[in-house]
Each structure stands twice: as structure tokens, then as C-alpha cells.
Design a protein around this motif. Structure first.
Motif, short mmCIF file in Angstrom:
data_model
loop_
_atom_site.label_atom_id
_atom_site.label_comp_id
_atom_site.label_asym_id
_atom_site.label_seq_id
_atom_site.Cartn_x
_atom_site.Cartn_y
_atom_site.Cartn_z
N GLN A 1 -33.00 66.68 -1.87
CA GLN A 1 -32.71 68.12 -3.45
C GLN A 1 -34.00 68.61 -3.15
O GLN A 1 -34.67 69.55 -2.66
CB GLN A 1 -32.34 67.30 -4.65
N GLN A 2 -35.49 68.10 -3.01
CA GLN A 2 -36.39 68.09 -3.26
C GLN A 2 -37.03 68.76 -1.54
O GLN A 2 -37.32 69.99 -1.72
CB GLN A 2 -37.73 67.44 -3.18
N GLU A 3 -36.58 68.10 -0.83
CA GLU A 3 -36.75 68.96 0.84
C GLU A 3 -35.80 70.10 0.73
O GLU A 3 -36.84 70.76 1.47
CB GLU A 3 -36.45 67.74 1.97
N SER A 4 -35.37 69.96 0.56
CA SER A 4 -33.63 71.28 1.10
C SER A 4 -35.19 72.30 -0.68
O SER A 4 -34.81 73.23 0.52
CB SER A 4 -33.00 70.93 0.30
N SER A 5 -35.24 72.19 -1.48
CA SER A 5 -35.59 73.29 -2.11
C SER A 5 -36.91 74.09 -1.66
O SER A 5 -37.70 75.07 -2.19
CB SER A 5 -35.88 72.77 -3.77
#
Length: 195
Positions: free
Chosen positions: A183-187
Motif C-alpha cells: 500500500q505504501q509503495e503504491s501510494s
């Protein structure tokens, strides 16, 4: 909690199985208590698994072996099934009994699942004077080797179950961490493309 008759529960289960309505619809139609569709779902599952006996209140006292209880507790702790599903899979028509075994096991370990002797010890053939005096023979007559081995086996079993539980907990934690990283990488990737 209201008690429902066998005929009432059977009628609802048969209506569900014949496709005359879903859990919520039947719960509303027959004004089933506070738990609404969960209660109807429980009745249907019990009826599908055990037939008429699944809906009857059992008046007989079932006894289960220590090994069986331990096996059921291990299954519950090591899998992600509900008490209801586990009860149906092992052929028990009383899910709260499994909950009691699991709670007892968590509090006192495997010894809590062992059968307990009922009643008081009988002191036959002794006079009143002899009954009040503890005997030195009573304390030495116990075979400590057998008890010690049993204690070690119980401890080993408890540690195995605890180990399986901790491994499952670790696996779940790692899955959560991986999901958070994704989720952090995609954000951060979406922030970079917007800049």
C-alpha cells in the motif's frame, strides 16, 4: 433467550432448504429472537449435518475422551474456523462445549481436559481414629515416574500447540506487513506520477 420447539426449528430449516427464503427473510417472517439470521443459519447447518437430532435438545450426557478434546482444541487453535463449523466437522451438536474446552485449555493447560473423578474418597474399613491420621504409606504409594512422564507429555503437547499458534500469528503478522508495504509503495508511486 427464547426457547424454540423442535417443530418450529425444523419448519424453518426445511423452508430454507426448499428455497422459500434466505436466513434474514425467514428470521423476520418467524420473528426469531435477537440473533436473527445467525440463529436460523445455525439451525439450518445443524439440520443439514445431523438431521432431526441436530435440532433436538439433547438430554443425554455425552462423554468425550481426553485425546478427542485435545484434538478438537488443537484444531480450533491452529485453524481459522468458528466453533460452529468445527463442531459440525467433528460431529458435536454443541458448539459452546468446544468454547468451554478451549477456554479451560488456555487457563489451565491440557490437565483441564482430563476427566475428573466424581465424589469423595471412600475410607472403608478404617476406624474414626485412623481416618483422621494421614498415613505415611499414602504419600509413598504413588508412582512418581508415571506421573512425571505424564506431566512431561502434557508440557510437550502444550508447547507444540503454543508453537503452532505462534507460527500462525507470525505468518499473519508478516502478511499484514507485506500488505502495508504494498500500500505504501503504491501510494508513493501514485504521488510520483502526479508530480
Amino acid at each position: 433467550m427464547a426457547k424454540y420447539s423442535f417443530e418450529f426449528k425444523k419448519q424453518i430449516a426445511q423452508e430454507y432448504l426448499s428455497g422459500k427464503g434466505g436466513y434474514s427473510f425467514l428470521a423476520q417472517k418467524y420473528a426469531v429472537g435477537n440473533k436473527d439470521k445467525k440463529m436460523v443459519c445455525k439451525w439450518v447447518k445443524a439440520y443439514k449435518e445431523f438431521g432431526d437430532e441436530g435440532l433436538m435438545r439433547s438430554r443425554k450426557k455425552e462423554t468425550y475422551t481426553f485425546e478427542f478434546k485435545l484434538h478438537v482444541v488443537e484444531l480450533y487453535i491452529s485453524t481459522e474456523v468458528s466453533y460452529q463449523e468445527l463442531a459440525l466437522s467433528v460431529g458435536i451438536n454443541n458448539p459452546p462445549l468446544i468454547a468451554k474446552w478451549v477456554n479451560d485449555f488456555r487457563i489451565a493447560g491440557p490437565d483441564a481436559l482430563r476427566p475428573k473423578k466424581k465424589g469423595r474418597k471412600k475410607l472403608l474399613g478404617l476406624t474414626d481414629k485412623e481416618k483422621n491420621i494421614p498415613s505415611a504409606l499414602d504419600s509413598t504409594a504413588i508412582d512418581t515416574n508415571v506421573e512425571y512422564v505424564k506431566q512431561l507429555e502434557d508440557e510437550l503437547l502444550k508447547l507444540r500447540i503454543e508453537n503452532a499458534y505462534l507460527k500462525e500469528l507470525r505468518r499473519l503478522r508478516l502478511e499484514d506487513e507485506a500488505r502495508l508495504r504494498e500500500q505504501q509503495e503504491s501510494s508513493t508511486a501514485s504521488e510520483e506520477t502526479s508530480n
